[in-house]
Design a protein around this motif. Sequence first.
Motif, PDB file in Angstrom:
ATOM      1  N   THR A   1       0.823  -1.204   0.000  1.00 13.40           N
ATOM      2  CA  THR A   1       0.000   0.000   0.000  1.00 13.40           C
ATOM      3  C   THR A   1       0.859   1.256   0.000  1.00 13.40           C
ATOM      4  O   THR A   1       0.618   2.187  -0.774  1.00 13.40           O
ATOM      5  CB  THR A   1      -0.945   0.017   1.218  1.00 13.40           C
ATOM      6  OG1 THR A   1      -1.746  -1.162   1.176  1.00 13.40           O
ATOM      7  CG2 THR A   1      -1.824   1.242   1.229  1.00 13.40           C
ATOM      8  N   ARG A   2       1.864   1.319   0.853  1.00 12.23           N
ATOM      9  CA  ARG A   2       2.732   2.498   0.901  1.00 12.23           C
ATOM     10  C   ARG A   2       3.500   2.666  -0.402  1.00 12.23           C
ATOM     11  O   ARG A   2       3.705   3.786  -0.866  1.00 12.23           O
ATOM     12  CB  ARG A   2       3.706   2.397   2.068  1.00 12.23           C
ATOM     13  CG  ARG A   2       3.059   2.614   3.397  1.00 12.23           C
ATOM     14  CD  ARG A   2       4.021   2.629   4.546  1.00 12.23           C
ATOM     15  NE  ARG A   2       5.390   2.342   4.142  1.00 12.23           N
ATOM     16  CZ  ARG A   2       6.436   2.479   4.916  1.00 12.23           C
ATOM     17  NH1 ARG A   2       6.303   2.898   6.135  1.00 12.23           N
ATOM     18  NH2 ARG A   2       7.641   2.182   4.481  1.00 12.23           N
ATOM     19  N   ASN A   3       3.924   1.567  -1.001  1.00 13.69           N
ATOM     20  CA  ASN A   3       4.629   1.612  -2.278  1.00 13.69           C
ATOM     21  C   ASN A   3       3.709   2.213  -3.343  1.00 13.69           C
ATOM     22  O   ASN A   3       4.125   3.055  -4.134  1.00 13.69           O
ATOM     23  CB  ASN A   3       5.085   0.210  -2.665  1.00 13.69           C
ATOM     24  CG  ASN A   3       6.082   0.181  -3.796  1.00 13.69           C
ATOM     25  OD1 ASN A   3       6.400   1.196  -4.398  1.00 13.69           O
ATOM     26  ND2 ASN A   3       6.570  -0.993  -4.101  1.00 13.69           N
ATOM     27  N   CYS A   4       2.482   1.779  -3.363  1.00 11.43           N
ATOM     28  CA  CYS A   4       1.483   2.301  -4.293  1.00 11.43           C
ATOM     29  C   CYS A   4       1.350   3.815  -4.128  1.00 11.43           C
ATOM     30  O   CYS A   4       1.455   4.573  -5.099  1.00 11.43           O
ATOM     31  CB  CYS A   4       0.144   1.610  -4.038  1.00 11.43           C
ATOM     32  SG  CYS A   4      -1.310   2.475  -4.637  1.00 11.43           S
ATOM     33  N   CYS A   5       1.118   4.257  -2.917  1.00 14.05           N
ATOM     34  CA  CYS A   5       0.899   5.681  -2.649  1.00 14.05           C
ATOM     35  C   CYS A   5       2.134   6.510  -2.970  1.00 14.05           C
ATOM     36  O   CYS A   5       2.027   7.591  -3.564  1.00 14.05           O
ATOM     37  CB  CYS A   5       0.499   5.887  -1.193  1.00 14.05           C
ATOM     38  SG  CYS A   5      -1.093   5.155  -0.801  1.00 14.05           S
ATOM     39  N   LYS A   6       3.298   6.031  -2.598  1.00 14.52           N
ATOM     40  CA  LYS A   6       4.541   6.760  -2.846  1.00 14.52           C
ATOM     41  C   LYS A   6       4.776   6.941  -4.339  1.00 14.52           C
ATOM     42  O   LYS A   6       5.145   8.031  -4.797  1.00 14.52           O
ATOM     43  CB  LYS A   6       5.717   6.004  -2.208  1.00 14.52           C
ATOM     44  CG  LYS A   6       7.058   6.647  -2.434  1.00 14.52           C
ATOM     45  CD  LYS A   6       7.172   7.959  -1.715  1.00 14.52           C
ATOM     46  CE  LYS A   6       8.590   8.487  -1.854  1.00 14.52           C
ATOM     47  NZ  LYS A   6       8.635   9.917  -2.011  1.00 14.52           N
ATOM     48  N   ASN A   7       4.563   5.899  -5.128  1.00 15.87           N
ATOM     49  CA  ASN A   7       4.774   6.011  -6.564  1.00 15.87           C
ATOM     50  C   ASN A   7       3.711   6.883  -7.227  1.00 15.87           C
ATOM     51  O   ASN A   7       4.010   7.590  -8.192  1.00 15.87           O
ATOM     52  CB  ASN A   7       4.839   4.627  -7.205  1.00 15.87           C
ATOM     53  CG  ASN A   7       6.192   4.004  -7.006  1.00 15.87           C
ATOM     54  OD1 ASN A   7       7.162   4.397  -7.622  1.00 15.87           O
ATOM     55  ND2 ASN A   7       6.270   3.036  -6.097  1.00 15.87           N
ATOM     56  N   PHE A   8       2.489   6.877  -6.722  1.00 12.34           N
ATOM     57  CA  PHE A   8       1.443   7.765  -7.229  1.00 12.34           C
ATOM     58  C   PHE A   8       1.847   9.221  -7.011  1.00 12.34           C
ATOM     59  O   PHE A   8       1.776  10.044  -7.926  1.00 12.34           O
ATOM     60  CB  PHE A   8       0.109   7.461  -6.540  1.00 12.34           C
ATOM     61  CG  PHE A   8      -1.032   8.296  -7.032  1.00 12.34           C
ATOM     62  CD1 PHE A   8      -1.708   7.952  -8.190  1.00 12.34           C
ATOM     63  CD2 PHE A   8      -1.436   9.437  -6.348  1.00 12.34           C
ATOM     64  CE1 PHE A   8      -2.773   8.713  -8.666  1.00 12.34           C
ATOM     65  CE2 PHE A   8      -2.487  10.208  -6.811  1.00 12.34           C
ATOM     66  CZ  PHE A   8      -3.149   9.847  -7.972  1.00 12.34           C
ATOM     67  N   LEU A   9       2.299   9.533  -5.798  1.00 12.38           N
ATOM     68  CA  LEU A   9       2.731  10.900  -5.491  1.00 12.38           C
ATOM     69  C   LEU A   9       3.971  11.278  -6.293  1.00 12.38           C
ATOM     70  O   LEU A   9       4.079  12.408  -6.791  1.00 12.38           O
ATOM     71  CB  LEU A   9       3.003  11.044  -3.997  1.00 12.38           C
ATOM     72  CG  LEU A   9       1.784  10.945  -3.085  1.00 12.38           C
ATOM     73  CD1 LEU A   9       2.226  10.947  -1.629  1.00 12.38           C
ATOM     74  CD2 LEU A   9       0.818  12.069  -3.359  1.00 12.38           C
ATOM     75  N   ASP A  10       4.921  10.342  -6.419  1.00 10.57           N
ATOM     76  CA  ASP A  10       6.136  10.619  -7.193  1.00 10.57           C
ATOM     77  C   ASP A  10       5.815  10.897  -8.656  1.00 10.57           C
ATOM     78  O   ASP A  10       6.407  11.779  -9.272  1.00 10.57           O
ATOM     79  CB  ASP A  10       7.117   9.450  -7.095  1.00 10.57           C
ATOM     80  CG  ASP A  10       7.792   9.356  -5.740  1.00 10.57           C
ATOM     81  OD1 ASP A  10       7.700  10.307  -4.943  1.00 10.57           O
ATOM     82  OD2 ASP A  10       8.422   8.310  -5.483  1.00 10.57           O
ATOM     83  N   TYR A  11       4.867  10.159  -9.217  1.00 12.65           N
ATOM     84  CA  TYR A  11       4.481  10.372 -10.605  1.00 12.65           C
ATOM     85  C   TYR A  11       3.912  11.781 -10.799  1.00 12.65           C
ATOM     86  O   TYR A  11       4.332  12.520 -11.684  1.00 12.65           O
ATOM     87  CB  TYR A  11       3.449   9.333 -11.059  1.00 12.65           C
ATOM     88  CG  TYR A  11       2.834   9.672 -12.393  1.00 12.65           C
ATOM     89  CD1 TYR A  11       3.559   9.526 -13.567  1.00 12.65           C
ATOM     90  CD2 TYR A  11       1.540  10.166 -12.476  1.00 12.65           C
ATOM     91  CE1 TYR A  11       3.006   9.856 -14.791  1.00 12.65           C
ATOM     92  CE2 TYR A  11       0.980  10.491 -13.705  1.00 12.65           C
ATOM     93  CZ  TYR A  11       1.717  10.333 -14.847  1.00 12.65           C
ATOM     94  OH  TYR A  11       1.181  10.672 -16.068  1.00 12.65           O
ATOM     95  N   HIS A  12       2.963  12.159  -9.974  1.00 10.46           N
ATOM     96  CA  HIS A  12       2.333  13.466 -10.147  1.00 10.46           C
ATOM     97  C   HIS A  12       3.303  14.600  -9.833  1.00 10.46           C
ATOM     98  O   HIS A  12       3.267  15.647 -10.494  1.00 10.46           O
ATOM     99  CB  HIS A  12       1.055  13.559  -9.326  1.00 10.46           C
ATOM    100  CG  HIS A  12      -0.043  12.736  -9.913  1.00 10.46           C
ATOM    101  ND1 HIS A  12      -0.708  13.106 -11.052  1.00 10.46           N
ATOM    102  CD2 HIS A  12      -0.576  11.555  -9.552  1.00 10.46           C
ATOM    103  CE1 HIS A  12      -1.602  12.194 -11.369  1.00 10.46           C
ATOM    104  NE2 HIS A  12      -1.538  11.232 -10.463  1.00 10.46           N
ATOM    105  N   GLY A  13       4.197  14.392  -8.874  1.00 12.54           N
ATOM    106  CA  GLY A  13       5.225  15.395  -8.605  1.00 12.54           C
ATOM    107  C   GLY A  13       6.189  15.530  -9.773  1.00 12.54           C
ATOM    108  O   GLY A  13       6.579  16.638 -10.157  1.00 12.54           O
ATOM    109  N   CYS A  14       6.568  14.409 -10.355  1.00 11.55           N
ATOM    110  CA  CYS A  14       7.461  14.405 -11.515  1.00 11.55           C
ATOM    111  C   CYS A  14       6.805  15.123 -12.690  1.00 11.55           C
ATOM    112  O   CYS A  14       7.429  15.955 -13.360  1.00 11.55           O
ATOM    113  CB  CYS A  14       7.818  12.964 -11.880  1.00 11.55           C
ATOM    114  SG  CYS A  14       8.882  12.788 -13.327  1.00 11.55           S
TER     115      CYS A  14
END
Length: 85
Positions: free
Chosen positions: A26-39
């Motif tokens: 779950t944390r991996n999912c959320c972190k990559n979602f945030l990283d994508y939109h930040g990128c």
Amino acid sequence: MLNVKPPSGRWRTPPFDPRFPNQNQTRNCCKNFLDYHGCMKKMNRRGKSTQPCEYYFRVFHSLCPISWVQRSTQQIKNGNFAGKI
């Protein structure tokens, strides 16, 4: 900013990330979602290619349930997303 078109190429599962060694991703999912939109936000602001952001897109689409992605994307569009992008 909200690109929902998947990148081209084959992708089966994301590689192992030592920051998230447990079975619950779950944390991996959320972190990559945030990283994508930040990128995407940074690359668009700088006027550069968003191709490097595809990695995060592939990972969160592999790990996150579709309903989470849809809900979070809608919250970003509405301006009431709780995470910091």
